[in-house]
Design a protein around this motif. Structure first.
Motif: not given
Length: 142
Positions: A119-138
């Protein structure tokens, strides 16, 4: 069998084993008393009863399908208490569970660190990264 106990093959074998143990105990008592002819007759009756119980057990036991782990059989053959095997098995399972719990926490921390790094290196991927994190732990990465 006692009233209320289901007549399963395993319960039948258990009762037969108890009868055999009782026969052996009675033989020991008769041998210790050893007071002549009445004792010999009683011993003959007990031996006959023991043989009958052993025959009944040999006919019943093969029909009982009990899966005993070979490790437990080896413990018994070495004259060790199978409860020791059970205790060691439970302790090993607890140890493995703790180790796996630690690994899981470590992977979750790694995931969070990587997510924050991406997220800090590529801010454009923040939404995708958050989806991945949410799908693995909520929970979302912070």
């Amino acid at each position: 069998m006692a009233p209320g106990i289901e007549q399963t093959p395993l319960n039948i074998v258990d009762a037969q084993l108890k009868d055999i143990v009782q026969n052996l105990y009675n033989l020991i008592v008769q041998a210790v008393e050893h007071q002549g002819a009445p004792t010999q007759d009683a011993m003959k009756r007990e031996i006959a009863s023991l043989v009958q119980n052993l025959v009944k057990l040999s006919r019943t036991a093969p029909s009982v399908a009990v899966n005993i782990p070979p490790e437990v059989t080896q413990y018994v053959e070495k004259a060790r208490n199978p409860d020791i095997f059970t205790r060691e098995f439970v302790e090993t399972a607890q140890r493995m569970n703790q180790m796996l719990k630690g690994r899981t926490k470590a992977y979750l921390l790694l995931r969070d660190v990587l997510a924050n790094g991406i997220i800090s290196a590529i801010p454009a991927l923040e939404a995708d990264v958050k989806k991945v994190v949410e799908s693995t732990t909520g929970t979302a990465a912070t």
